[in-house]
Design a protein around this motif. Sequence first.
Motif, PDB file in Angstrom:
ATOM      1  N   THR A   1      -8.397   3.006  -0.079  1.00 11.41           N
ATOM      2  CA  THR A   1      -8.675   1.569  -0.188  1.00 11.41           C
ATOM      3  C   THR A   1      -7.319   0.873  -0.334  1.00 11.41           C
ATOM      4  OG1 THR A   1      -8.815   1.563  -2.592  1.00 11.41           O
ATOM      5  CG2 THR A   1     -10.873   1.998  -1.387  1.00 11.41           C
ATOM      6  N   GLU A   2      -7.304  -0.434  -0.158  1.00  6.65           N
ATOM      7  CA  GLU A   2      -6.048  -1.165  -0.345  1.00  6.65           C
ATOM      8  C   GLU A   2      -5.529  -1.016  -1.775  1.00  6.65           C
ATOM      9  OE1 GLU A   2      -5.247  -4.870   2.202  1.00  6.65           O
ATOM     10  OE2 GLU A   2      -7.395  -4.972   1.711  1.00  6.65           O
ATOM     11  N   ALA A   3      -6.424  -1.023  -2.755  1.00  8.26           N
ATOM     12  CA  ALA A   3      -6.007  -0.874  -4.160  1.00  8.26           C
ATOM     13  C   ALA A   3      -5.396   0.505  -4.401  1.00  8.26           C
ATOM     14  CB  ALA A   3      -7.190  -1.107  -5.093  1.00  8.26           C
ATOM     15  N   GLU A   4      -6.000   1.548  -3.835  1.00 11.43           N
ATOM     16  CA  GLU A   4      -5.452   2.900  -3.982  1.00 11.43           C
ATOM     17  C   GLU A   4      -4.075   2.989  -3.332  1.00 11.43           C
ATOM     18  OE1 GLU A   4      -9.494   5.624  -3.994  1.00 11.43           O
ATOM     19  OE2 GLU A   4      -8.691   4.936  -2.073  1.00 11.43           O
ATOM     20  N   TRP A   5      -3.935   2.407  -2.147  1.00  6.29           N
ATOM     21  CA  TRP A   5      -2.658   2.427  -1.442  1.00  6.29           C
ATOM     22  C   TRP A   5      -1.590   1.680  -2.238  1.00  6.29           C
ATOM     23  CZ3 TRP A   5      -0.586   5.400   1.968  1.00  6.29           C
ATOM     24  CH2 TRP A   5       0.592   5.009   2.609  1.00  6.29           C
ATOM     25  N   ASP A   6      -1.939   0.503  -2.756  1.00  2.20           N
ATOM     26  CA  ASP A   6      -0.994  -0.274  -3.559  1.00  2.20           C
ATOM     27  C   ASP A   6      -0.550   0.506  -4.799  1.00  2.20           C
ATOM     28  OD1 ASP A   6      -1.159  -2.339  -1.727  1.00  2.20           O
ATOM     29  OD2 ASP A   6      -2.530  -3.541  -2.956  1.00  2.20           O
ATOM     30  N   ALA A   7      -1.485   1.216  -5.443  1.00  2.00           N
ATOM     31  CA  ALA A   7      -1.154   2.020  -6.619  1.00  2.00           C
ATOM     32  C   ALA A   7      -0.232   3.181  -6.238  1.00  2.00           C
ATOM     33  CB  ALA A   7      -2.425   2.543  -7.282  1.00  2.00           C
ATOM     34  N   PHE A   8      -0.480   3.807  -5.096  1.00  2.00           N
ATOM     35  CA  PHE A   8       0.373   4.897  -4.617  1.00  2.00           C
ATOM     36  C   PHE A   8       1.791   4.391  -4.360  1.00  2.00           C
ATOM     37  CE2 PHE A   8       2.100   7.055  -0.788  1.00  2.00           C
ATOM     38  CZ  PHE A   8       2.374   8.280  -1.365  1.00  2.00           C
ATOM     39  N   ILE A   9       1.925   3.283  -3.638  1.00  2.00           N
ATOM     40  CA  ILE A   9       3.246   2.724  -3.328  1.00  2.00           C
ATOM     41  C   ILE A   9       3.976   2.340  -4.623  1.00  2.00           C
ATOM     42  CG2 ILE A   9       4.454   0.782  -2.228  1.00  2.00           C
ATOM     43  CD1 ILE A   9       3.400   2.983  -0.296  1.00  2.00           C
ATOM     44  N   ALA A  10       3.259   1.736  -5.578  1.00  2.00           N
ATOM     45  CA  ALA A  10       3.877   1.379  -6.863  1.00  2.00           C
ATOM     46  C   ALA A  10       4.375   2.628  -7.583  1.00  2.00           C
ATOM     47  CB  ALA A  10       2.889   0.604  -7.734  1.00  2.00           C
ATOM     48  N   GLY A  11       3.593   3.710  -7.521  1.00  2.00           N
ATOM     49  CA  GLY A  11       3.996   4.966  -8.153  1.00  2.00           C
ATOM     50  C   GLY A  11       5.238   5.560  -7.506  1.00  2.00           C
ATOM     51  N   VAL A  12       5.317   5.495  -6.181  1.00  2.00           N
ATOM     52  CA  VAL A  12       6.509   5.986  -5.481  1.00  2.00           C
ATOM     53  C   VAL A  12       7.731   5.184  -5.906  1.00  2.00           C
ATOM     54  CG1 VAL A  12       7.619   6.180  -3.217  1.00  2.00           C
ATOM     55  CG2 VAL A  12       5.240   6.901  -3.497  1.00  2.00           C
TER      56      VAL A  12
END
Length: 78
Positions: free
Chosen positions: A50-61
């Motif tokens: 989902t967009e929220a999951e992707w945003d959380a992944f990018i923030a984690g990176v």
Amino acid sequence: MTEQEPILSDGVIIEFIDGKDVPVQHKDFGERAVVMRDAKNSEGPILYFTEAEWDAFIAGVKDGEFDDLLEEEPAEGS
């Protein structure tokens, strides 16, 4: 939503698609989904976010949460 060309990065293809086109039925993808797959293995697994999951992944990176997964640099003279 505007069309976006797939992104090829280090052998991984990342695409942004319409959420209703996701074949995975166990969660609501909303208007847009992010698809990640191996560029060298077209028959391999496909990951849907989902967009929220992707945003959380990018923030984690960006925050270094996955830095421990990087390979160690070889010591000089080895």
